[in-house]
Design an enzyme around this catalytic site. Structure first.
Site, mmCIF file in Angstrom:
data_model
loop_
_atom_site.group_PDB
_atom_site.id
_atom_site.type_symbol
_atom_site.label_atom_id
_atom_site.label_comp_id
_atom_site.label_asym_id
_atom_site.label_seq_id
_atom_site.Cartn_x
_atom_site.Cartn_y
_atom_site.Cartn_z
ATOM 1 N N CYS A 152 -1.371 0.823 7.417
ATOM 2 C CA CYS A 152 -2.813 0.527 7.548
ATOM 3 C C CYS A 152 -3.196 -0.730 6.768
ATOM 4 O O CYS A 152 -3.404 -1.795 7.340
ATOM 5 C CB CYS A 152 -3.666 1.704 7.063
ATOM 6 S SG CYS A 152 -3.365 3.240 7.967
ATOM 7 N N ARG A 153 -3.293 -0.616 5.436
ATOM 8 C CA ARG A 153 -3.845 -1.716 4.635
ATOM 9 C C ARG A 153 -2.888 -2.895 4.476
ATOM 10 O O ARG A 153 -3.288 -4.049 4.659
ATOM 11 C CB ARG A 153 -4.241 -1.196 3.237
ATOM 12 C CG ARG A 153 -5.411 -0.251 3.259
ATOM 13 C CD ARG A 153 -5.534 0.498 1.951
ATOM 14 N NE ARG A 153 -4.448 1.468 1.774
ATOM 15 C CZ ARG A 153 -4.290 2.240 0.703
ATOM 16 N NH1 ARG A 153 -5.144 2.130 -0.292
ATOM 17 N NH2 ARG A 153 -3.303 3.106 0.645
ATOM 18 N N SER A 154 -1.640 -2.629 4.075
ATOM 19 C CA SER A 154 -0.791 -3.781 3.725
ATOM 20 C C SER A 154 -0.329 -4.612 4.924
ATOM 21 O O SER A 154 -0.275 -5.845 4.796
ATOM 22 C CB SER A 154 0.381 -3.379 2.818
ATOM 23 O OG SER A 154 1.235 -2.456 3.426
ATOM 24 N N CYS A 183 0.868 -1.182 0.000
ATOM 25 C CA CYS A 183 0.000 0.000 0.000
ATOM 26 C C CYS A 183 0.906 1.232 0.000
ATOM 27 O O CYS A 183 2.078 1.151 -0.366
ATOM 28 C CB CYS A 183 -0.973 -0.027 1.181
ATOM 29 S SG CYS A 183 -0.177 0.075 2.801
ATOM 30 N N ASP A 224 -8.144 3.712 0.835
ATOM 31 C CA ASP A 224 -7.261 4.189 1.905
ATOM 32 C C ASP A 224 -8.109 4.606 3.117
ATOM 33 O O ASP A 224 -8.899 5.543 3.032
ATOM 34 C CB ASP A 224 -6.478 5.395 1.356
ATOM 35 C CG ASP A 224 -5.489 5.941 2.367
ATOM 36 O OD1 ASP A 224 -5.503 5.492 3.527
ATOM 37 O OD2 ASP A 224 -4.700 6.826 1.979
ATOM 38 N N ASN A 249 2.327 1.548 4.355
ATOM 39 C CA ASN A 249 2.672 0.275 5.029
ATOM 40 C C ASN A 249 2.382 0.312 6.531
ATOM 41 O O ASN A 249 3.072 -0.318 7.337
ATOM 42 C CB ASN A 249 4.144 -0.105 4.766
ATOM 43 C CG ASN A 249 4.503 -1.542 5.140
ATOM 44 O OD1 ASN A 249 5.620 -1.826 5.556
ATOM 45 N ND2 ASN A 249 3.583 -2.472 5.017
HETATM 46 P P1 4NP Z 1 -1.770 2.822 4.086
HETATM 47 O O1 4NP Z 1 -2.480 4.124 4.670
HETATM 48 O O2 4NP Z 1 -1.235 3.197 2.724
HETATM 49 O O3 4NP Z 1 -2.891 1.842 4.008
HETATM 50 O O4 4NP Z 1 -0.693 2.442 5.076
HETATM 51 C C1 4NP Z 1 -1.891 5.374 4.751
HETATM 52 C C2 4NP Z 1 -0.997 5.653 5.751
HETATM 53 C C3 4NP Z 1 -0.449 6.923 5.853
HETATM 54 C C4 4NP Z 1 -0.807 7.886 4.940
HETATM 55 C C5 4NP Z 1 -1.697 7.603 3.926
HETATM 56 C C6 4NP Z 1 -2.233 6.335 3.825
HETATM 57 N N1 4NP Z 1 -0.268 9.179 5.054
HETATM 58 O O5 4NP Z 1 -0.668 10.060 4.268
HETATM 59 O O6 4NP Z 1 0.590 9.428 5.919
#
Ligand code: 4NP
Length: 156
Positions: A14-16, A9, A124, A12
């Site tokens: 939240c989702r992945s 993602c 997201d 790294n």
């Molecule tokens: P992820 O979520 O890609 O699922 O880990 C996010 C984590 C942080 C951010 C965006 C999405 N950010 O903008 O910091």
């Protein structure tokens, strides 16, 4: 033969890492032990961080073990993993740019959602509430099973 899978993602956190934990757990539930699962981000903003508290909360609720330190996708991932599964189209495009610059890539780089007929990205959840993380969890369970059905086989 062990199958290796990298879930990717943006951050790294939240989702992945959730996808990594859920895919490993769903494989274990089927008795599949010859699978190696990891996760990484296309961005570098959260390097070394634990998964987001909301990702940990939904994994705990569902008794899915989770432990990960955020890292960025690196060139060697394209030669060491069999499958690289992107959470959404933007991360898929970032991976495709990177793969075109790496030599000897063996990984199949795909949208994880492509294993289901609806071909949907994992949205997201970062700027939303806990319910978004619950939805991501449910999607990860479905996507893990779709992936395992196709790649490891429905009989295993
Ligand atoms: P992820 O979520 O890609 O699922 O880990 C996010 C984590 C942080 C951010 C965006 C999405 N950010 O903008 O910091």
């Amino acid at each position: 033969m062990t199958i290796s899978v990298l879930v990717v993602c943006l951050g790294n956190i939240c989702r992945s890492p959730m996808g990594e934990a859920v895919l490993r757990n769903e494989a274990l539930k089927r008795g599949i032990t010859d699978i190696h699962v990891d996760s990484a981000g296309t961005a570098a903003a959260h390097l070394g961080e634990d998964p987001d508290d909301r990702t940990i909360a939904v994994c705990n609720t569902n008794k899915v073990p989770i432990s990960h330190s955020a890292r960025q996708v690196r060139a060697s991932d394209f030669t060491s993993f069999d499958y690289i599964l992107a959470a959404d189209g933007s991360n898929l495009r970032a991976l495709e740019r990177q793969v075109s610059q790496s030599e000897g890539s063996k990984a199949a780089v795909k949208l994880w959602g492509s294993y289901l007929p609806d071909n949907k990205p994992i949205p997201d959840p970062y700027y939303g509430g806990q319910d978004g993380f619950t939805k991501v969890y449910e999607q990860c369970v479905k996507l893990s099973n779709a992936f395992l059905d196709e790649v490891v086989g429905k009989e295993s």
